[in-house]
Design a protein around this motif. Structure first.
Motif, mmCIF file in Angstrom:
data_model
loop_
_atom_site.group_PDB
_atom_site.id
_atom_site.type_symbol
_atom_site.label_atom_id
_atom_site.label_comp_id
_atom_site.label_asym_id
_atom_site.label_seq_id
_atom_site.Cartn_x
_atom_site.Cartn_y
_atom_site.Cartn_z
ATOM 1 N N GLU A 33 48.731 40.614 35.216
ATOM 2 C CA GLU A 33 47.747 41.478 34.630
ATOM 3 C C GLU A 33 46.551 40.764 34.950
ATOM 4 O O GLU A 33 46.521 39.462 34.102
ATOM 5 C CB GLU A 33 48.097 41.874 33.315
ATOM 6 N N VAL A 34 45.490 41.421 35.350
ATOM 7 C CA VAL A 34 44.163 40.733 35.051
ATOM 8 C C VAL A 34 43.041 41.723 34.950
ATOM 9 O O VAL A 34 43.284 43.063 35.342
ATOM 10 C CB VAL A 34 43.977 40.251 36.703
ATOM 11 N N ARG A 35 41.840 41.498 34.385
ATOM 12 C CA ARG A 35 40.770 42.317 34.188
ATOM 13 C C ARG A 35 40.063 42.370 35.442
ATOM 14 O O ARG A 35 39.799 41.298 35.961
ATOM 15 C CB ARG A 35 40.033 41.941 32.908
ATOM 16 N N VAL A 36 39.564 43.292 35.884
ATOM 17 C CA VAL A 36 38.689 43.520 37.113
ATOM 18 C C VAL A 36 37.690 44.506 36.879
ATOM 19 O O VAL A 36 37.732 45.323 36.193
ATOM 20 C CB VAL A 36 39.641 44.209 38.508
ATOM 21 N N LYS A 37 36.652 43.796 37.637
ATOM 22 C CA LYS A 37 35.386 44.460 37.488
ATOM 23 C C LYS A 37 35.214 45.167 38.635
ATOM 24 O O LYS A 37 35.323 44.628 39.955
ATOM 25 C CB LYS A 37 34.213 43.864 36.825
ATOM 26 N N PRO A 38 34.510 46.509 38.746
ATOM 27 C CA PRO A 38 34.064 47.240 40.016
ATOM 28 C C PRO A 38 33.458 46.316 41.188
ATOM 29 O O PRO A 38 33.487 46.322 42.294
ATOM 30 C CB PRO A 38 33.225 48.373 39.691
ATOM 31 N N ASP A 39 32.480 45.445 40.525
ATOM 32 C CA ASP A 39 31.593 44.502 41.386
ATOM 33 C C ASP A 39 32.153 43.077 41.449
ATOM 34 O O ASP A 39 31.645 42.185 41.615
ATOM 35 C CB ASP A 39 29.860 44.481 40.830
ATOM 36 N N HIS A 40 33.365 43.151 41.256
ATOM 37 C CA HIS A 40 34.152 41.808 41.448
ATOM 38 C C HIS A 40 33.860 41.026 42.719
ATOM 39 O O HIS A 40 33.735 39.830 42.817
ATOM 40 C CB HIS A 40 35.707 41.933 41.410
ATOM 41 N N ASN A 41 33.706 41.752 43.986
ATOM 42 C CA ASN A 41 33.423 41.115 45.294
ATOM 43 C C ASN A 41 32.602 42.175 45.699
ATOM 44 O O ASN A 41 33.069 43.332 46.069
ATOM 45 C CB ASN A 41 34.390 40.727 45.761
ATOM 46 N N ASP A 42 31.266 42.025 46.319
ATOM 47 C CA ASP A 42 30.507 42.818 46.905
ATOM 48 C C ASP A 42 30.743 43.292 48.169
ATOM 49 O O ASP A 42 30.235 44.317 49.055
ATOM 50 C CB ASP A 42 28.941 42.339 46.923
ATOM 51 N N ASP A 43 31.735 42.793 48.930
ATOM 52 C CA ASP A 43 32.092 42.887 49.996
ATOM 53 C C ASP A 43 33.162 44.115 50.255
ATOM 54 O O ASP A 43 33.448 44.760 51.260
ATOM 55 C CB ASP A 43 32.719 41.935 50.977
ATOM 56 N N PHE A 44 33.702 44.440 48.981
ATOM 57 C CA PHE A 44 34.904 45.130 49.233
ATOM 58 C C PHE A 44 34.738 46.356 48.004
ATOM 59 O O PHE A 44 33.938 46.170 46.902
ATOM 60 C CB PHE A 44 36.336 44.673 48.716
ATOM 61 N N THR A 45 35.311 47.369 48.241
ATOM 62 C CA THR A 45 35.086 48.540 47.266
ATOM 63 C C THR A 45 36.699 48.648 46.833
ATOM 64 O O THR A 45 37.501 48.588 47.504
ATOM 65 C CB THR A 45 34.789 50.085 47.731
ATOM 66 N N ILE A 46 36.898 48.552 45.319
ATOM 67 C CA ILE A 46 38.302 48.377 44.846
ATOM 68 C C ILE A 46 38.659 49.687 44.376
ATOM 69 O O ILE A 46 38.246 50.451 43.787
ATOM 70 C CB ILE A 46 38.323 47.380 43.563
#
Length: 99
Positions: free
Chosen positions: A65-78
């Motif tokens: 389990e991990v907290r993820v932000k929408p802007d975690h990586n600018d190369d991808f849409t999550i």
């Protein structure tokens, strides 16, 4: 989508059959993603979609389990797998269906 809607309702209204676990919603705010939930990432440059362990690896995410932000990586849409038929999608959320 331009209105609040539950995932199942939106999928059915769009002319598709809803299958639990087959819809992935675009991450729009920071949230915890459980280890059992699949994620999919859309590579912005190529429009290629990666799922499963490969998607987590591309983002450098562990299999816990991990907290993820929408802007975690600018190369991808999550996108996060929804296992709930009632999850409300906020307006302008993209939904990825695995048919």
């Amino acid at each position: 989508m331009t209105r609040d809607a539950g995932i199942r309702d939106w999928v059915v209204e769009s002319g598709h059959t809803y299958r639990t676990g087959g819809a992935y919603y675009q991450l729009s705010k920071s949230e915890k993603v459980q280890a059992r939930k699949q994620i999919a990432v859309l590579e912005k440059k190529t429009d290629r979609v990666y799922t499963g362990p490969q998607a987590r690896a591309l983002l450098g995410l562990p299999d816990v389990e991990v907290r993820v932000k929408p802007d975690h990586n600018d190369d991808f849409t999550i996108f996060v797998q929804s296992t709930s038929v009632n999850r409300k999608l906020v307006p302008n959320t993209r939904l990825l269906l695995m048919l």
